[in-house]
Design a protein around this motif. Structure first.
Motif, PDB file in Angstrom:
ATOM      1  N   ARG A 159     -21.281  92.506 115.116  1.00 61.26           N
ATOM      2  CA  ARG A 159     -20.196  93.472 115.336  1.00 61.26           C
ATOM      3  C   ARG A 159     -19.621  93.877 113.980  1.00 61.26           C
ATOM      4  O   ARG A 159     -19.537  93.070 113.053  1.00 61.26           O
ATOM      5  N   GLY A 160     -19.229  95.154 113.870  1.00 63.27           N
ATOM      6  CA  GLY A 160     -18.448  95.589 112.725  1.00 63.27           C
ATOM      7  C   GLY A 160     -19.219  95.986 111.490  1.00 63.27           C
ATOM      8  O   GLY A 160     -18.608  96.288 110.457  1.00 63.27           O
ATOM      9  N   MET A 161     -20.569  96.044 111.568  1.00 67.98           N
ATOM     10  CA  MET A 161     -21.365  96.354 110.388  1.00 67.98           C
ATOM     11  C   MET A 161     -22.683  96.973 110.824  1.00 67.98           C
ATOM     12  O   MET A 161     -22.943  97.171 112.015  1.00 67.98           O
ATOM     13  N   SER A 187     -19.293  98.097 117.991  1.00 72.52           N
ATOM     14  CA  SER A 187     -18.483  97.213 118.830  1.00 72.52           C
ATOM     15  C   SER A 187     -19.212  95.943 119.245  1.00 72.52           C
ATOM     16  O   SER A 187     -18.569  95.004 119.713  1.00 72.52           O
ATOM     17  N   ASN A 215     -21.224  97.455 105.391  1.00 74.40           N
ATOM     18  CA  ASN A 215     -19.975  97.363 106.137  1.00 74.40           C
ATOM     19  C   ASN A 215     -19.668  98.681 106.844  1.00 74.40           C
ATOM     20  O   ASN A 215     -20.124  99.753 106.430  1.00 74.40           O
ATOM     21  N   LEU A 216     -18.895  98.597 107.907  1.00 70.12           N
ATOM     22  CA  LEU A 216     -18.323  99.767 108.556  1.00 70.12           C
ATOM     23  C   LEU A 216     -16.821  99.793 108.280  1.00 70.12           C
ATOM     24  O   LEU A 216     -16.178  98.738 108.279  1.00 70.12           O
ATOM     25  N   LYS A 243     -12.824 100.341 109.057  1.00 71.47           N
ATOM     26  CA  LYS A 243     -12.042  99.925 110.224  1.00 71.47           C
ATOM     27  C   LYS A 243     -12.117 100.941 111.368  1.00 71.47           C
ATOM     28  O   LYS A 243     -12.244 100.571 112.537  1.00 71.47           O
ATOM     29  N   LYS A 254     -15.468 100.337 113.317  1.00 71.91           N
ATOM     30  CA  LYS A 254     -15.965  99.003 113.669  1.00 71.91           C
ATOM     31  C   LYS A 254     -16.203  98.832 115.176  1.00 71.91           C
ATOM     32  O   LYS A 254     -17.042  98.044 115.586  1.00 71.91           O
ATOM     33  N   MET A 308     -15.345  91.870 110.112  1.00 70.02           N
ATOM     34  CA  MET A 308     -14.170  92.587 110.599  1.00 70.02           C
ATOM     35  C   MET A 308     -13.106  92.660 109.506  1.00 70.02           C
ATOM     36  O   MET A 308     -13.386  92.350 108.345  1.00 70.02           O
ATOM     37  N   ASN A 309     -11.879  93.039 109.891  1.00 68.22           N
ATOM     38  CA  ASN A 309     -10.784  93.186 108.923  1.00 68.22           C
ATOM     39  C   ASN A 309      -9.740  92.084 109.010  1.00 68.22           C
ATOM     40  O   ASN A 309      -8.818  92.047 108.198  1.00 68.22           O
TER      41      ASN A 309
END
Length: 282
Positions: free
Chosen positions: A61-63, A98, A125-126, A128, A131, A261-262
């Motif tokens: 998730r998130g990348m 997601s 990375n993606l 925010k 993500k 994630m962040n």
């Protein structure tokens, strides 16, 4: 010319019987925003009736994962319904967004017959805002990927994403990341201009390159400053370069195994969503 701050040698991190080198992240370099992880598998030769790649079902998730098949093959399957076998010279691009579950193994043919294998996987990375976007996957064979060549055909660039000397990349991506795999013949040169505000990912896969008067051997990542736009690259021997560049996102990055994630809270939510089946089933 743009200065090199430091060269980072890939650390040897074998996975079962898979030869693996990783320059990022390391003890001395956490990321080159938005490039956050690279595993370089091989080169090695598998005998007949082998087990192939060991990457069974796992979530993300998130990348994004970008997989470069220098030699051998890779069979992809994910919980979004995508399946493919990509051969030597091909590339896979998966936007985890997601979240989804995927497996990356060798084809039945490779496991039966064996052969040479060399594969790189880069994590991008993606931001925010993306993500939790819808997951996507695309795999392209070698002959489906855009190519730029110099006039005497001594330098060839597979243009994966973004653009390279006016040639558009073959993958449409959610962010403006430029990625190319560049093949140099012996005694060849290449001049590039990369905007000063962009970070550069410069990893020598094979051979040896000199960039802006600094020698960069195979299995080394060059970390550049942002003082200039110009790269002057020369190859005394046949070489392969993985080149990326992009504007940094400048956001907090939190790693949680396969999730990027962040915040720590978002990492915990990712594990909870995975366990509850929100990333699909296998």
């Amino acid at each position: 010319m743009r200065n090199i701050k430091k060269l980072h040698k890939a650390e040897y991190r074998p996975i079962d019987d898979l030869e693996t080198y990783s320059p990022l992240p390391s003890r001395n370099l956490q990321m080159i925003d938005p490039f956050i992880f690279l595993n370089h598998h091989g080169p090695q030769v598998y005998g007949p009736n082998n087990n192939g790649l060991p990457f069974g079902p796992h979530p993300h998730r998130g990348m994004e994962t970008v997989t470069f098949i220098i030699d051998g093959d890779i069979a992809h399957k994910d919980s979004g319904g995508h399946e493919s076998v990509i051969d030597k010279g091909g590339v896979q691009w998966m936007t985890a967004g997601s979240g989804l579950i995927h497996a990356e193994i060798s084809s039945d043919k490779f496991k039966k017959e064996g052969g040479p294998l060399e594969i790189l996987q880069l994590w991008v990375n993606l931001p925010k805002r993306l993500k939790m976007s819808e997951p996507q996957y695309k795999g392209l064979q070698k002959d489906q990927i855009s190519v730029w060549e110099n006039e005497d055909k001594t330098v060839k660039s597979q243009v994966v994403s973004g653009s390279f000397k006016g040639i558009r990349g073959s993958f449409d991506t959610p962010t403006s990341v430029n990625l190319s795999t560049i093949y140099f013949d012996a005694n060849s040169t290449l001049s590039l201009e990369i905007p000063k505000e962009e970070n550069i990912f410069f990893y020598v896969i094979r051979g040896k390159l000199t960039v802006n008067e600094i020698e960069v051997p195979a299995l080394h990542l060059a970390d550049f400053s942002k003082n200039d736009e110009v790269l002057e690259i020369s190859a005394d021997e046949e070489s392969i370069l993985l080149l990326g560049h992009a504007e940094p996102f400048n956001e907090k990055v939190v790693f949680g195994g396969p999730f990027v994630m962040n915040s720590e809270e978002e990492i915990q939510q990712a594990y909870q969503d995975f366990r509850s089946g929100k990333m699909g089933s296998w």
